[in-house]
Scaffold this active site. Sequence first.
Site, PDB file in Angstrom:
ATOM      1  N   HIS A   1      -5.657  -1.335   6.573  1.00 12.71           N
ATOM      2  CA  HIS A   1      -6.868  -1.163   5.771  1.00 12.71           C
ATOM      3  C   HIS A   1      -7.860  -2.294   5.990  1.00 12.71           C
ATOM      4  O   HIS A   1      -8.715  -2.547   5.141  1.00 12.71           O
ATOM      5  CB  HIS A   1      -6.516  -1.064   4.283  1.00 12.71           C
ATOM      6  CG  HIS A   1      -5.711   0.156   3.937  1.00 12.71           C
ATOM      7  ND1 HIS A   1      -5.331   0.454   2.636  1.00 12.71           N
ATOM      8  CD2 HIS A   1      -5.198   1.154   4.704  1.00 12.71           C
ATOM      9  CE1 HIS A   1      -4.616   1.577   2.634  1.00 12.71           C
ATOM     10  NE2 HIS A   1      -4.520   2.020   3.882  1.00 12.71           N
TER      11      HIS A   1
ATOM     12  N   ASP B   1      -1.437  -1.120   4.582  1.00 12.98           N
ATOM     13  CA  ASP B   1      -2.431  -1.551   3.595  1.00 12.98           C
ATOM     14  C   ASP B   1      -3.281  -2.638   4.246  1.00 12.98           C
ATOM     15  O   ASP B   1      -3.400  -2.687   5.465  1.00 12.98           O
ATOM     16  CB  ASP B   1      -1.750  -2.036   2.312  1.00 12.98           C
ATOM     17  CG  ASP B   1      -2.604  -1.791   1.062  1.00 12.98           C
ATOM     18  OD1 ASP B   1      -3.775  -2.190   1.075  1.00 12.98           O
ATOM     19  OD2 ASP B   1      -2.098  -1.219   0.087  1.00 12.98           O
TER      20      ASP B   1
END
Length: 444
Positions: free
Chosen positions: A279, A256
């Site tokens: 991310h 993430d």
Amino acid sequence: MSPPMKAFIMFVILVLGVRNKCSASRAIRKRPILGRSLIASASKSSNPYGGNSNVVDVTTLGAKGDGVTDDTQAFQAAWKAACVLDSATLHIPAGYRFLVGPLTFSGPCNSNILLKVDGTVIAPINPKAWASKPLNWINISKLNGITILGRGTFDGQGAAWWKLSQSYYKYSSKGGSTLPSVRPTALRFYGSYDVSVQGITIQNSPQCHLKFDSCTFVTVANVTISSPANSPNTDGIHLQNSEDVEIHHTSMACGDDCVSIQTGCSGIRVHNINCGPGHGISIGGLGKDGTKACVSNVSVYDSNIHDASNGVRIKTWQGGIGQVKRVSFSNIQVSNVRVPIDIDQFYCDKKSCPNQTSGVYISDVTYEKITGTYVQNPVYIACSENVPCTNLKLINIQLQPAVANGVDPFCSNNYGEQQSSVECLQPRRPLNDPSHTQSPAEQC
């Protein structure tokens, strides 16, 4: 003896008596810290640092470090012992694997504490250890002066959680017992002042690796965070309601956001970061379910982002209120990043979200010297018609497609100035600029 001499001697005796009485009175008022001498003497017998330093070694309080025995109670006892000492060091020695279940290190303590981590601490995967469904593995709360330092490792053993359904976790080898549906954060700091985390490795967290909530004056340096790219929601460092935070010279690979900056954050400096896979470095998502979100004074610079879905990103939900302002991203090198520059005021992690007119206002955001390669869009700036993004700057943006036939930038309802070959911004500020139309209650 003459009368004058007798009087002088009596005077001297009287003065000495008064001084001794006062000294005794001061000695009585000087109270020792309860239990201090007992704990200190107990830890001296195997003090790895020698002398009379206030060091508490977890092995002296029963921790086995064999990777099988539950050392949770020994760790908790060691914390209590260190908490009452002056300038204490709680030592987790090298050469051991300590199996530790969910626990809390809470204050206030007598003074600053150094948590010296040289060994490996591993989380249990037996569902019985998580029966109370804690939100965190190791929770560090309400301390004034706490440092975690060393070359040791916190291993959350998250694979036992990732490979199973995100809504229902079943651990069949333990007679069908279940893990909680909410996966815990590995290390969480709450309500603490003057926090430092340096040198350690945090890996394989069930969810977020390192979280700071309602903390002030935080430093993270030379930390390694590592989880596979497909590990769900394993943010590297998560910040919320925290101020004056510096994160630098740290490497993060996760499933993430490498760094996630949420509402209530101000004075955030992120630099010399190596992020990927993951991310990227993100502000948000902000304003979910109509909430108010405020983020300001964020600087991200001198960093590398590679093999990531996003580079530097701001994401907000429709329907929220508040403001993101005074943000700069500079000297960021990207490689094989899907979208290096990303503002999304229509963020939605579901199949669909309803259209709404209100939104979190985004202004005073600068992107300077963002260079490297992208996979999909070099720039994606999707702002709301009702709450457009204003005073944006694109300076010296040099992004090339990683593969042939790269897609053009996508830009809507954004205003500012650009000194770059990437054209995306409209030059004129709209008359319905929300900075003039939002009510005071919506401003941060």
